[in-house]
Enzyme design. Structure first.
Site, PDB file in Angstrom:
ATOM      1  N   CYS A  62       4.632  -2.498   4.019  1.00  0.00           N
ATOM      2  CA  CYS A  62       3.444  -1.797   3.350  1.00  0.00           C
ATOM      3  C   CYS A  62       3.436  -2.280   1.775  1.00  0.00           C
ATOM      4  O   CYS A  62       3.178  -1.572   0.976  1.00  0.00           O
ATOM      5  CB  CYS A  62       3.616  -0.398   3.515  1.00  0.00           C
ATOM      6  SG  CYS A  62       3.300   0.090   5.176  1.00  0.00           S
ATOM      7  N   THR A  65       8.765  -4.727  -0.870  1.00  0.00           N
ATOM      8  CA  THR A  65       9.360  -5.789  -1.520  1.00  0.00           C
ATOM      9  C   THR A  65       8.852  -5.700  -3.078  1.00  0.00           C
ATOM     10  O   THR A  65       9.530  -6.042  -4.182  1.00  0.00           O
ATOM     11  CB  THR A  65       9.157  -6.965  -1.059  1.00  0.00           C
ATOM     12  OG1 THR A  65       9.343  -7.260   0.197  1.00  0.00           O
ATOM     13  CG2 THR A  65      10.013  -8.387  -1.511  1.00  0.00           C
ATOM     14  N   TRP A  66       7.326  -5.477  -3.035  1.00  0.00           N
ATOM     15  CA  TRP A  66       6.785  -5.324  -4.418  1.00  0.00           C
ATOM     16  C   TRP A  66       7.061  -4.278  -5.327  1.00  0.00           C
ATOM     17  O   TRP A  66       7.513  -4.395  -6.217  1.00  0.00           O
ATOM     18  CB  TRP A  66       5.307  -5.610  -4.118  1.00  0.00           C
ATOM     19  CG  TRP A  66       4.464  -5.679  -5.412  1.00  0.00           C
ATOM     20  CD1 TRP A  66       4.526  -5.997  -6.621  1.00  0.00           C
ATOM     21  CD2 TRP A  66       2.877  -5.305  -5.514  1.00  0.00           C
ATOM     22  NE1 TRP A  66       3.615  -6.035  -7.346  1.00  0.00           N
ATOM     23  CE2 TRP A  66       2.596  -5.765  -6.709  1.00  0.00           C
ATOM     24  CE3 TRP A  66       2.160  -4.693  -4.704  1.00  0.00           C
ATOM     25  CZ2 TRP A  66       1.203  -5.553  -7.084  1.00  0.00           C
ATOM     26  CZ3 TRP A  66       0.764  -4.799  -4.909  1.00  0.00           C
ATOM     27  CH2 TRP A  66       0.287  -4.867  -6.119  1.00  0.00           C
ATOM     28  N   HIS A 122      13.478   2.874   4.762  1.00  0.00           N
ATOM     29  CA  HIS A 122      12.441   2.741   5.636  1.00  0.00           C
ATOM     30  C   HIS A 122      12.350   4.219   6.458  1.00  0.00           C
ATOM     31  O   HIS A 122      11.833   4.348   7.464  1.00  0.00           O
ATOM     32  CB  HIS A 122      12.425   1.495   6.669  1.00  0.00           C
ATOM     33  CG  HIS A 122      11.762   0.128   6.073  1.00  0.00           C
ATOM     34  ND1 HIS A 122      10.804   0.136   4.986  1.00  0.00           N
ATOM     35  CD2 HIS A 122      12.394  -0.887   6.232  1.00  0.00           C
ATOM     36  CE1 HIS A 122      10.864  -0.983   4.930  1.00  0.00           C
ATOM     37  NE2 HIS A 122      11.438  -1.784   5.431  1.00  0.00           N
ATOM     38  N   SER A 154       0.533  -7.722   9.066  1.00  0.00           N
ATOM     39  CA  SER A 154       1.835  -8.274   8.264  1.00  0.00           C
ATOM     40  C   SER A 154       3.149  -8.157   9.222  1.00  0.00           C
ATOM     41  O   SER A 154       3.900  -9.106   9.282  1.00  0.00           O
ATOM     42  CB  SER A 154       1.916  -7.144   7.131  1.00  0.00           C
ATOM     43  OG  SER A 154       2.928  -7.966   6.446  1.00  0.00           O
ATOM     44  N   ARG A 275       3.478 -13.291   1.592  1.00  0.00           N
ATOM     45  CA  ARG A 275       2.434 -13.961   2.700  1.00  0.00           C
ATOM     46  C   ARG A 275       1.245 -13.920   1.882  1.00  0.00           C
ATOM     47  O   ARG A 275       1.194 -14.782   0.859  1.00  0.00           O
ATOM     48  CB  ARG A 275       2.209 -13.165   4.130  1.00  0.00           C
ATOM     49  CG  ARG A 275       1.740 -14.203   5.122  1.00  0.00           C
ATOM     50  CD  ARG A 275       1.639 -13.430   6.521  1.00  0.00           C
ATOM     51  NE  ARG A 275       0.783 -12.170   6.405  1.00  0.00           N
ATOM     52  CZ  ARG A 275      -0.402 -12.274   6.759  1.00  0.00           C
ATOM     53  NH1 ARG A 275      -0.961 -13.251   7.113  1.00  0.00           N
ATOM     54  NH2 ARG A 275      -1.043 -11.042   6.630  1.00  0.00           N
ATOM     55  N   LYS A 276       0.252 -13.296   2.438  1.00  0.00           N
ATOM     56  CA  LYS A 276      -1.060 -13.311   1.672  1.00  0.00           C
ATOM     57  C   LYS A 276      -1.160 -12.302   0.604  1.00  0.00           C
ATOM     58  O   LYS A 276      -1.921 -12.418  -0.387  1.00  0.00           O
ATOM     59  CB  LYS A 276      -2.122 -12.998   2.696  1.00  0.00           C
ATOM     60  CG  LYS A 276      -2.707 -14.254   3.495  1.00  0.00           C
ATOM     61  CD  LYS A 276      -3.774 -13.714   4.168  1.00  0.00           C
ATOM     62  CE  LYS A 276      -4.821 -14.842   4.594  1.00  0.00           C
ATOM     63  NZ  LYS A 276      -5.960 -14.387   5.656  1.00  0.00           N
ATOM     64  N   GLY A 277      -0.655 -11.090   0.969  1.00  0.00           N
ATOM     65  CA  GLY A 277      -0.875  -9.940   0.047  1.00  0.00           C
ATOM     66  C   GLY A 277      -2.407  -9.721   0.288  1.00  0.00           C
ATOM     67  O   GLY A 277      -3.113  -9.962   1.202  1.00  0.00           O
TER      68      GLY A 277
HETATM   69  P1  A3P Z   1       0.916  -9.640   3.874  1.00  0.00           P
HETATM   70  O1  A3P Z   1       1.588  -9.777   5.076  1.00  0.00           O
HETATM   71  O2  A3P Z   1      -0.286  -8.968   4.329  1.00  0.00           O
HETATM   72  O3  A3P Z   1       0.555 -10.650   3.060  1.00  0.00           O
HETATM   73  P2  A3P Z   1       7.023  -5.418   2.788  1.00  0.00           P
HETATM   74  O4  A3P Z   1       7.589  -5.999   1.510  1.00  0.00           O
HETATM   75  O5  A3P Z   1       7.002  -4.225   3.107  1.00  0.00           O
HETATM   76  O6  A3P Z   1       7.637  -6.088   3.826  1.00  0.00           O
HETATM   77  O7  A3P Z   1       5.460  -5.916   2.894  1.00  0.00           O
HETATM   78  C1  A3P Z   1       5.069  -7.186   2.819  1.00  0.00           C
HETATM   79  C2  A3P Z   1       3.681  -7.378   2.568  1.00  0.00           C
HETATM   80  O8  A3P Z   1       3.526  -6.983   1.102  1.00  0.00           O
HETATM   81  C3  A3P Z   1       3.368  -8.815   2.878  1.00  0.00           C
HETATM   82  O9  A3P Z   1       1.807  -8.497   3.061  1.00  0.00           O
HETATM   83  C4  A3P Z   1       3.412  -9.393   1.580  1.00  0.00           C
HETATM   84  O10 A3P Z   1       2.416 -10.619   1.395  1.00  0.00           O
HETATM   85  C5  A3P Z   1       3.022  -8.493   0.537  1.00  0.00           C
HETATM   86  N1  A3P Z   1       3.764  -8.587  -0.906  1.00  0.00           N
HETATM   87  C6  A3P Z   1       5.028  -9.002  -1.070  1.00  0.00           C
HETATM   88  N2  A3P Z   1       5.171  -9.473  -2.398  1.00  0.00           N
HETATM   89  C7  A3P Z   1       4.014  -8.869  -2.980  1.00  0.00           C
HETATM   90  C8  A3P Z   1       3.688  -8.943  -4.441  1.00  0.00           C
HETATM   91  N3  A3P Z   1       4.453  -9.012  -5.230  1.00  0.00           N
HETATM   92  N4  A3P Z   1       2.559  -8.492  -4.681  1.00  0.00           N
HETATM   93  C9  A3P Z   1       1.501  -7.888  -3.643  1.00  0.00           C
HETATM   94  N5  A3P Z   1       1.629  -8.141  -2.170  1.00  0.00           N
HETATM   95  C10 A3P Z   1       3.158  -8.523  -2.024  1.00  0.00           C
END
Ligand code: A3P
Length: 309
Positions: A62, A65-66, A122, A154, A275-277
């Site tokens: 969700c 990481t961001w 989590h 995701s 990945r895509k974001g």
């Molecule tokens: P997608 O798989 O839809 O691209 P988490 O960090 O909770 O594992 O979530 C991963 C999701 O956040 C992935 O989504 C990833 O691409 C996206 N993500 C990771 N870093 C990001 C960033 N800096 N900005 C926006 N989205 C990001």
């Protein structure tokens, strides 16, 4: 029976072995990995929160990481200016800078961290150590929510990358809808944090991934204020906010050598976090009927709570 006693009853808890190679166990209405449940018990017994701690909380996939990157860069900006060419985020994956509370072997290490500590989890709100949840001893929590349809997609991609998928997309979707996934059901996870953010807004900040995408700067200001380190006029004028946003952008983090290969300290592929974001990738994987089914389940739990579904 308290959270500390979970290991004693582990074997008697309902088990789910289809989701990943590691079994999930059901406790308190949630499905958790056994390693997490052991971590719950360890944290309940030995984690001593400090009022200055900030705990970043999320359902997996969700935007954890961001959020870790943004919070780390913001909280530590006087030690590590975001323009620093040796900024820790350029040399370490965000998960290796902000550890998970429930991963048991790290607990002693957290004791030695200077305040204010930045940690993550989590865990569902109801399974956090009771000292964290108490008004007096508790710390501040930041929760990040995301459209569960995008989170599920995701999750599917991450499991695929980790070669942990034993299920077809449709099978995994069914399990997600039954809440049978790591820390599922997602809507109960979000609902608990939402309710707490309404009851104690000074202690629990509820952010949304979609809002963060739409207005990263505005949400980062809110996050900084909540963490007790709001941006000064001078910092705004100096472009610090924008620099943090750029440092933590998906494009920047994804293309760093440190995030392109290898695993985090917990053994998870680093590139699987980027990945895509964006929003709406679910529509490339789910039929309208599937989407409507999941939306309905989530709505039934969260409707009436004021949660912005
Ligand atoms: P997608 O798989 O839809 O691209 P988490 O960090 O909770 O594992 O979530 C991963 C999701 O956040 C992935 O989504 C990833 O691409 C996206 N993500 C990771 N870093 C990001 C960033 N800096 N900005 C926006 N989205 C990001």
């Amino acid at each position: 029976m308290t959270l500390a006693n979970i290991p004693e009853i582990m074997e008697s808890l309902p088990v789910e072995t289809r989701f990943t190679e590691f079994p999930l166990r059901q406790y308190g209405g949630f499905w958790l990995l056994e390693v997490m449940l052991n971590g719950v018990a360890a944290a309940e017994t030995s984690f001593q929160p400090r009022p200055s701690d900030i705990l970043l909380s999320s359902f997996p996939k969700c935007g954890t990481t961001w959020l870790k990157a943004l919070a780390f860069a913001t909280l530590n900006r006087s030690t590590y200016p975001p323009s620093d060419e040796h900024h820790p985020l350029l040399e370490h994956n965000p998960h290796d800078l902000v550890g998970f509370l429930e991963i048991y072997p790290k607990l002693e290490l957290y004791e030695s961290l200077p305040s204010p500590r930045l940690l993550s989890t989590h865990l569902p709100y109801s399974m956090l150590p009771h000292r964290i949840r108490e008004q007096e001893t508790g710390c501040r929590l930041v929760y990040i929510y995301r459209d569960p349809k995008d989170a599920m997609v995701s999750m599917w991609h991450q499991n695929k990358k980790e070669k942990k998928n034993r299920l077809t997309f449709e099978e995994m979707f069914d399990m997600f809808c039954e809440g049978r996934c790591v820390v599922g059901p997602q809507w109960c996870h979000a609902g608990e944090y939402w309710d707490e953010s309404q009851a104690r807004p000074e202690k629990v900040l509820f952010l949304m991934y979609e809002d963060l995408l739409r207005d990263t700067v505005g949400n980062l200001r809110t996050l900084a204020e909540f963490m007790g380190c709001g941006f000064s006029r001078q910092e705004e004028d100096d472009g610090i906010v924008q620099q943090i946003v750029e440092l933590c952008s998906l494009n920047n983090l994804k293309n760093l050598n440190v995030n392109k290969s290898g695993t985090t300290l917990l053994g998870i592929s680093k590139d699987g976090f980027f990945r895509k974001g964006g929003t709406g990738d679910w529509s490339n994987h789910m039929s309208p009927e599937m989407a409507a089914r999941l939306d309905k389940i989530v709505k039934e739990r969260l409707e009436g709570s004021g949660h912005p579904i």
